[in-house]
Design a protein around this motif. Structure first.
Motif, PDB file in Angstrom:
ATOM      1  N   UNK A   1      -8.625   2.582   5.504  1.00 41.67           N
ATOM      2  CA  UNK A   1      -8.430   2.557   4.054  1.00 41.67           C
ATOM      3  C   UNK A   1      -9.429   3.484   3.390  1.00 41.67           C
ATOM      4  N   UNK A   2      -8.967   4.184   2.355  1.00 47.18           N
ATOM      5  CA  UNK A   2      -9.919   4.958   1.561  1.00 47.18           C
ATOM      6  C   UNK A   2     -10.545   4.027   0.519  1.00 47.18           C
ATOM      7  N   UNK A   3     -11.461   4.557  -0.279  1.00 43.70           N
ATOM      8  CA  UNK A   3     -12.217   3.719  -1.220  1.00 43.70           C
ATOM      9  C   UNK A   3     -11.308   3.047  -2.236  1.00 43.70           C
ATOM     10  N   UNK A   4     -10.306   3.772  -2.737  1.00 40.26           N
ATOM     11  CA  UNK A   4      -9.392   3.197  -3.733  1.00 40.26           C
ATOM     12  C   UNK A   4      -8.554   2.081  -3.130  1.00 40.26           C
ATOM     13  N   UNK A   5      -8.065   2.303  -1.908  1.00 35.34           N
ATOM     14  CA  UNK A   5      -7.250   1.284  -1.255  1.00 35.34           C
ATOM     15  C   UNK A   5      -8.060   0.026  -0.974  1.00 35.34           C
ATOM     16  N   UNK A   6      -9.297   0.208  -0.530  1.00 33.78           N
ATOM     17  CA  UNK A   6     -10.140  -0.959  -0.262  1.00 33.78           C
ATOM     18  C   UNK A   6     -10.450  -1.721  -1.550  1.00 33.78           C
ATOM     19  N   UNK A   7     -10.687  -0.974  -2.634  1.00 34.24           N
ATOM     20  CA  UNK A   7     -10.957  -1.634  -3.922  1.00 34.24           C
ATOM     21  C   UNK A   7      -9.735  -2.432  -4.379  1.00 34.24           C
TER      22      UNK A   7
ATOM     23  N   UNK B   1       0.848  -1.178   0.000  1.00 36.06           N
ATOM     24  CA  UNK B   1       0.000   0.000   0.000  1.00 36.06           C
ATOM     25  C   UNK B   1       0.891   1.238   0.000  1.00 36.06           C
ATOM     26  N   UNK B   2       0.705   2.125  -0.943  1.00 33.67           N
ATOM     27  CA  UNK B   2       1.597   3.284  -1.071  1.00 33.67           C
ATOM     28  C   UNK B   2       1.161   4.455  -0.213  1.00 33.67           C
ATOM     29  N   UNK B   3      -0.007   4.376   0.385  1.00 35.15           N
ATOM     30  CA  UNK B   3      -0.492   5.461   1.246  1.00 35.15           C
ATOM     31  C   UNK B   3      -1.143   4.852   2.470  1.00 35.15           C
ATOM     32  N   UNK B   4      -1.406   5.713   3.457  1.00 32.29           N
ATOM     33  CA  UNK B   4      -2.073   5.224   4.658  1.00 32.29           C
ATOM     34  C   UNK B   4      -1.198   4.310   5.485  1.00 32.29           C
ATOM     35  N   UNK B   5       0.089   4.679   5.647  1.00 38.14           N
ATOM     36  CA  UNK B   5       1.025   3.835   6.374  1.00 38.14           C
ATOM     37  C   UNK B   5       0.733   3.772   7.867  1.00 38.14           C
ATOM     38  N   UNK B   6       0.026   4.737   8.390  1.00 37.07           N
ATOM     39  CA  UNK B   6      -0.211   4.783   9.825  1.00 37.07           C
ATOM     40  C   UNK B   6      -1.046   3.593  10.275  1.00 37.07           C
ATOM     41  N   UNK B   7      -0.634   2.924  11.373  1.00 35.81           N
ATOM     42  CA  UNK B   7      -1.412   1.801  11.883  1.00 35.81           C
ATOM     43  C   UNK B   7      -2.837   2.165  12.285  1.00 35.81           C
ATOM     44  N   UNK B   8      -3.110   3.468  12.459  1.00 29.95           N
ATOM     45  CA  UNK B   8      -4.449   3.881  12.880  1.00 29.95           C
ATOM     46  C   UNK B   8      -5.296   4.409  11.728  1.00 29.95           C
TER      47      UNK B   8
END
Length: 383
Positions: free
Chosen positions: A154-160, A144-151
């Motif tokens: 996921x945004x919609x694109x990451x979940x897709x 995953x290239x974004x959202x590295x924080x453990x907290x």
């Protein structure tokens, strides 16, 4: 004005960092009670830091390196993000972590493997992949290239993207996630795809967060990175630096352990009788469990069930019972100070000597030797 000497633990307000701080301050209370320990989650005034005896923090980039060098005080780093942080460091052993999880999933007879994580923990993913490859299997990696924080959610694109990746994988698949939040998200995606976690997809996270691991059904397995050990060893190291001892050249590596729960703690088998027997063993793992009790529960002859176990798992029923009990014993040895008698009783052994004999036979060490090895620390110049 309070002139008491002090140190600062500059950490985050996370479950992990709170555990680090508790053991960090406990070490000072035991060994240097005259030094006041303060936890700070907000940036501190530079003059306050310079006036302190030392700091525990995370060195995340070259800017941090420059800043903390400028203070001219002892600093201990607990981040493994930089290979050469320029400071004495006490960190979780990411290479050992990747290998440990790979071996756990291989022992559960998964034949397909994946790694779901971020670009921040490449040492772990490489170790995981290398162990899988050495065993003759392949590993699919989804970074995953974004959202590295453990907290971070996921945004919609990451979940897709995650859903598409999981859907494309051969099943059953064993997957290691960088941290528990991603394991939690992965288990939700499996639900959306009508995949059974623990059977179609085995999931192991990292951090052993009570919230993320225990609020999903089934509960999620995780790597325990032992923040209590990191905090205590970091404090002991900082004290040595404060007392003028030279800094170690190598990083101090803390060995992790696995807390196995239902999301990965089942042998992968298409044999419904073997699967039912394993579930029965897991449900009664804290009891004395002679194989005959398992045979009585499964509508097959003893010979037929033993033959199926050998074909599917290469283990007998008794060997499977012992394997599952020993894995739990390993965790108690590392994470608690329970006596051998207490541990033996917890998992239904008739005596501590019997448990010790079995453990030594299967692991190659006595329980006490295993506890000493993994409650201790390992020093390496690499990670």
């Amino acid at each position: 004005m309070n002139n008491q000497p002090r140190v600062y633990a500059m950490l985050a307000a996370s479950e992990f960092d709170q555990a680090v701080y508790e053991s960090f301050s406990a070490c000072f209370a035991e060994n240097a009670p005259e030094i006041e320990v303060n936890m700070e989650v907000e940036p501190l005034d530079a003059e306050l830091i310079r006036a302190s005896k030392g700091v525990l923090t995370r060195i995340l980039d070259t800017k941090d390196q420059t800043t903390f060098h400028s203070y001219g005080i002892p600093v201990v780093n607990i981040s493994a993000l930089l290979e050469s942080p320029g400071f004495p460091s006490v960190v979780s052993d990411h290479i050992a972590r990747g290998k440990l999880v790979a071996e756990h999933l291989l022992s559960r007879r998964f034949h397909h493997f994946g790694y779901y994580g971020t670009h921040l923990v490449l040492a772990e993913s490489k170790s995981f992949e290398q162990t899988i490859t050495a065993a003759g299997f392949q590993c699919s990696i989804h970074l995953q290239t974004a959202g590295d924080s453990p907290s971070a959610s996921l945004d919609a694109d990451q979940q897709r993207d995650l859903r598409n990746w999981v859907e494309s994988l051969p099943k059953p698949m064993g997957i290691l996630c960088t941290h528990d939040r991603l394991a939690w998200e992965l288990s939700k995606v499996c639900d959306m795809l009508n995949l059974t976690v623990g059977r179609d997809v085995g999931i192991i996270g990292s951090g052993n967060s009570g919230f993320f691991c225990k609020t999903r059904k089934p509960q999620l397995s995780s790597v325990e990175n032992r923040p209590d050990c990191i905090g205590y060893e970091a404090a002991a190291l900082l004290l040595r630096l404060i007392n003028g001892e030279p800094a170690p050249v190598a990083r101090i590596l803390i060995s992790p352990t696995i807390v196995a729960r239902a999301s990965s703690d089942i042998f992968v088998t298409e044999d419904t009788y073997v699967s039912a027997a394993i579930q029965y063993i897991q449900q009664h793992i804290h009891q004395p469990l002679p194989p005959q009790e398992v045979f009585n529960h499964i509508p097959l002859s003893r010979t037929a069930l033993e033959r199926r176990f050998r074909k599917q798992l290469d283990y007998s029923v008794l060997e499977t019972i012992h394997l599952l009990k020993i894995e739990r014993i390993k965790h108690l040895l590392i994470s608690t100070s329970k006596s051998m008698e207490e541990i033996a009783s917890t998992y239904g052994f008739s005596s501590a000597p019997y448990m010790t004999t079995l453990f030594r036979e299967k692991v190659g060490k006595t329980p006490s030797e295993y506890r000493h090895r993994f409650q201790g620390i390992a020093v390496s110049s690499k990670n």
